[in-house]
Design an enzyme around this catalytic site. Structure first.
Site, PDB file in Angstrom:
ATOM      1  N   HIS A   1     -21.981   5.805  10.553  1.00  0.00           N
ATOM      2  CA  HIS A   1     -20.548   5.567  10.387  1.00  0.00           C
ATOM      3  C   HIS A   1     -19.901   5.085  11.685  1.00  0.00           C
ATOM      4  O   HIS A   1     -19.002   4.247  11.660  1.00  0.00           O
ATOM      5  CB  HIS A   1     -19.873   6.862   9.913  1.00  0.00           C
TER       6      HIS A   1
ATOM      7  N   SER B   1     -13.067   2.154   4.765  1.00  0.00           N
ATOM      8  CA  SER B   1     -13.523   2.895   3.582  1.00  0.00           C
ATOM      9  C   SER B   1     -13.313   4.388   3.761  1.00  0.00           C
ATOM     10  O   SER B   1     -13.335   4.900   4.881  1.00  0.00           O
ATOM     11  CB  SER B   1     -15.018   2.631   3.363  1.00  0.00           C
ATOM     12  N   HIS B   2     -13.119   5.077   2.644  1.00  0.00           N
ATOM     13  CA  HIS B   2     -13.156   6.545   2.609  1.00  0.00           C
ATOM     14  C   HIS B   2     -13.882   6.950   1.335  1.00  0.00           C
ATOM     15  O   HIS B   2     -13.407   7.758   0.542  1.00  0.00           O
ATOM     16  CB  HIS B   2     -11.755   7.142   2.690  1.00  0.00           C
ATOM     17  N   ASN B   3     -15.073   6.377   1.175  1.00  0.00           N
ATOM     18  CA  ASN B   3     -15.814   6.510  -0.078  1.00  0.00           C
ATOM     19  C   ASN B   3     -16.381   7.906  -0.301  1.00  0.00           C
ATOM     20  O   ASN B   3     -16.117   8.536  -1.338  1.00  0.00           O
ATOM     21  CB  ASN B   3     -16.966   5.505  -0.110  1.00  0.00           C
TER      22      ASN B   3
ATOM     23  N   SER C   1      -9.690  16.856  12.005  1.00  0.00           N
ATOM     24  CA  SER C   1      -8.312  17.156  11.602  1.00  0.00           C
ATOM     25  C   SER C   1      -7.478  15.882  11.727  1.00  0.00           C
ATOM     26  O   SER C   1      -7.676  15.081  12.644  1.00  0.00           O
ATOM     27  CB  SER C   1      -7.721  18.252  12.490  1.00  0.00           C
ATOM     28  N   GLN C   2      -6.531  15.749  10.837  1.00  0.00           N
ATOM     29  CA  GLN C   2      -5.769  14.501  10.743  1.00  0.00           C
ATOM     30  C   GLN C   2      -4.528  14.496  11.637  1.00  0.00           C
ATOM     31  O   GLN C   2      -4.177  15.502  12.245  1.00  0.00           O
ATOM     32  CB  GLN C   2      -5.354  14.285   9.289  1.00  0.00           C
TER      33      GLN C   2
ATOM     34  N   ARG D   1      -2.864   4.964  10.914  1.00  0.00           N
ATOM     35  CA  ARG D   1      -2.891   5.293  12.352  1.00  0.00           C
ATOM     36  C   ARG D   1      -3.573   4.187  13.152  1.00  0.00           C
ATOM     37  O   ARG D   1      -3.177   3.894  14.283  1.00  0.00           O
ATOM     38  CB  ARG D   1      -3.593   6.636  12.587  1.00  0.00           C
TER      39      ARG D   1
END
Length: 737
Positions: free
Chosen positions: A48, A93-95, A317-318, A115
């Site tokens: 990734h 992507s966030h598959n 964490s976002q 972001r």
């Protein structure tokens, strides 16, 4: 520093590192790593983050043009759109997270890509998404779960995007059995900035402070980058803790705080904490400027008790950013973020050592040289093999199947999930917030926003015909670039650049790696021929469950500029009595077509011919004729051919058409020859329009009418067309509720 590791084989397996990787790590460190250091290498060398399987094939993408300000290698790409303004955009992507936990997976995908945009100093002004799901039509457990995933993903996207006040103005949703085990969630955001006020992700200037801003760090998302670098199995349902949890209200505060910060001269560099969190952001910032960094992890704002250095470095964490600031501006920056109710803390400083030195309550807990982590990540030359299935597909044609009359075929195609209107999806998105949307989801082809600052318009479109990519991985990827560009051109805008999201299966399978390599060649060729450079993107591999990989899915998003925001071309019928023309060369081309899948029940055949010269001539015709106000509407032909394009134009306009198209085979009204468009022209402008055609084939096919859809031997009332086109999708997706 902490003690060395025991049970090293188990630890390596947990971190998806090989014995070869471990030997390389020891060579770099000149000693055994500890757990924190191993975690850092694991994240940064994951598929990734490192692109280790794909990097070889990505080399050579066209990335430059006079209007490109920033190409690949930063948080997002940047193009000049004139008058001192720039468009900043990217697709990611966030598959894997979305398959495990659809709401949070999709929501944090949207948050992450936004972001990436505002960390460049640009205010996000438009979102698109490209969503792929499995079969939703049946009454079995698989389809029920796919319907659940559709509802969760759409809810997550709308929940996050709407709270942020950024319009979601378009995209695409498609369905195929190949996604039953791996859905694809690709998110695109575009932002605007002044072209001389772009911020970059770098940490330089010895002694300059490194400041953490945003939300506190928890344990959510631990191992997310590593998880997204592996295939799914039956045990994947236990991966829920690796999915991050998003908070759009905090992100909105973070956006506004950053916008305020960017008005100052305090910032040296700024980086989003995305995949691999504090690890990737710190190493990338230091790596871009060849510097080192000291970080005191006990100073990182924590959300949970008992967190360790490993947790802080690997958490995803976002709503967090890392910035390098000018020395002396620390308190002023902290004041800005505290004003917006956000955490801000000086956690380190830039050094000239070239090393990342991590401390925990005054004790050094890790020391890793920066460059080797990114520069010496394994670059794999994986074996490739042309898939055996291709030999069986090439010579298949619609003539191998029982003939179906056109009326019956049309009624099946217009009701297919690929064709029907997705209002249930896009009506959950706020498309009009910020009041700049000119053309939104459901209005066919590209979506368009105005740029208030310079009076221009930006058109954008996301596309990929996965059936084409299955029957011809190279040609299909090129076709995705072509169609995304064509959709933009049909709105009167000139396509300028693309971003991509390359979704493929398991790279350890030589046939998948061949598909990927061919797809990259197709993108390189199309972008070079069409002068639409690649300015950024994302690779998502290991989209495989229990040994079954998805079809090659290189999603392409193209952005173009229309010099006049008041002259945007629409894609549906405008006025009864206007004349309709089919521009471009038509042939009996059905390879990978919607007709082949829905009527013949297979994905096979030879891809329609690609002709870049004809494509560019079509773009030029539409763009220049629109500048002269000669056109009323323009719609490209793609899935389902002319018959389906005209049906969509009729349904979305509430007007009919009376059309006769000349064909060699009556089924050719569904053929999918490329580089074609339906164009609507007022009678008084027909001669001027024809004078601009040059060598382009053009046939007058009929007129816009007040009632009924008629194309050759196919007929349907507008009432019946509406009932199928607008209401079919919701009935199916809501079936289990």
């Amino acid at each position: 520093m902490p003690a060395q590791l025991e049970n090293i084989n188990d630890v390596l397996a947990q971190h998806k590192l090989s014995q070869l990787d471990y030997a390389h790590i020891k060579e770099i460190l000149k000693r055994e790593p500890n757990l924190v250091e191993l975690g850092i290498f694991s994240a940064m060398w994951s598929e990734h983050c490192s692109y280790k399987s794909s990097k070889k094939h990505l080399n050579g993408f066209p990335t430059k043009a006079p209007w490109v300000i920033q190409g690949p290698g930063e948080n997002a790409g940047v193009i000049d759109i004139g008058d001192g303004m720039a468009a900043v955009f990217k697709m990611e992507s966030h598959n894997h997270p979305s398959f495990i936990e659809p709401y949070q997976g999709a929501a944090t995908g949207v948050g992450g890509i936004m972001r990436d945009i505002f960390t460049m100093g640009a205010r996000p002004v438009a979102n698109l998404n490209a969503l792929r799901f499995g079969n939703v039509m049946n009454d079995d457990e698989v389809s029920a779960h796919q319907r659940f995933l559709v509802r969760g993903v759409v809810d997550g996207i709308s929940g996050y995007g709407n709270c942020m006040g950024v319009p979601t103005i378009g995209g695409e949703v498609s369905f195929d059995e190949c996604y039953n085990g791996n859905i694809l969630v690709n998110a695109f955001t575009l932002g605007l900035a002044k072209s001389d006020e772009i911020f970059y992700g770098k940490a330089e200037g010895i002694g300059n402070p490194v400041i953490y801003v945003g939300s506190k760090t928890g344990r959510d998302g631990l191992g997310g980058a590593v998880m997204s670098s592996d295939s799914f199995t039956e045990e994947s349902k236990n991966l829920r803790p690796t999915v991050q949890v998003g908070d759009p209200f905090t992100e909105k505060l973070l956006l506004e705080a950053c916008m305020e910060l960017f008005k100052t001269d305090y910032v040296v560099g700024i980086q989003d904490m995305g995949a691999a969190g504090l690890t990737s952001s710190s190493f990338e910032m230091a790596g871009r400027s060849g510097s080192g960094m000291i970080m005191h992890l006990d100073k990182v704002p924590a959300r949970e008790e008992g967190m360790t250095p490993y947790d802080f470095m690997l958490s995803e964490s976002q709503e967090r950013m890392l910035l390098c600031a000018k020395k002396g501006s620390e308190q002023a920056i902290i004041d800005i973020f505290e004003k917006w109710d956000l955490d801000a803390a000086v956690i380190g400083e830039v050094t000239d050592t070239g090393d990342m030195e991590l401390f925990w309550h005054g004790e050094k807990c890790a020391e890793v040289p920066v460059d080797p982590v990114s520069e010496e990540a394994p670059i794999l030359d994986r074996p490739v093999k042309r898939p055996a299935y291709l030999d069986a597909l090439k010579d298949v044609s619609i003539n191998d199947f029982a003939k179906v009359n056109n009326q019956e075929a049309f009624e099946k195609l217009i009701a297919s999930m690929e064709v029907v209107d997705k209002a249930w999806v896009y009506e959950q998105y706020d498309s009009m917030v910020q009041t700049n949307t000119i053309k939104k989801g459901g209005q066919l082809d590209a979506s368009v926003i105005r740029v208030k600052e310079n009076g221009k318009a930006l058109a954008m479109s996301s596309d990929c015909n996965v059936r084409y990519c299955y029957v011809d991985p190279k040609g299909g990827a090129a076709a995705a670039v072509i169609e995304a560009g064509r959709n933009v051109a049909m709105s009167g805008a000139r396509p300028l650049a693309i971003t991509d999201c390359l979704n493929y299966g398991n790279p350890e399978n030589p046939e998948v790696m061949w598909q990927f390599a061919e797809g990259c060649l197709g993108i390189k060729e199309a972008c070079a021929e069409l002068t639409t450079p690649v300015i950024g993107g994302n690779v998502s591999l290991y989209n495989e469950t229990n040994g079954v990989s998805v079809f090659p899915t290189p999603s392409i998003a193209t952005v173009g500029v229309n010099d006049d925001q008041d002259n945007v071309l629409f894609s549906n019928f405008q006025e009864v009595g206007n004349e309709l023309f089919l521009v471009g060369k038509s042939a009996s081309e059905f390879g990978g077509s919607l007709y082949m899948k829905e009527i013949c029940g297979t994905v096979a055949g030879e891809l329609p011919v690609i002709n870049y010269k004809a494509e560019l001539e079509l773009w030029e015709l539409v763009i220049e004729a629109n500048k002269k106000n000669l056109l009323e509407c323009s719609k490209d032909l793609s899935s389902g051919g002319a018959a389906i394009a005209l049906a969509k134009m009729a349904a979305t306009s509430g007007k009919g058409c009376d059309v006769v198209i000349s064909t060699d085979d009556e089924r050719d009204i569904f053929a999918e020859s490329m580089s074609r468009a339906i164009i609507e022209v007022k009678t008084e402008n027909v001669e001027a329009f024809k004078a601009m055609l040059g060598n382009l084939p053009c046939e007058k096919i009929g007129t816009v009418t007040a009632a009924d859809y008629k194309v050759n031997d196919v007929e349907m009332s507008l009432e019946q067309l509406d009932s199928v086109y607008f209401y079919q999708f919701e009935k199916i997706i809501q079936r289990d509720i």
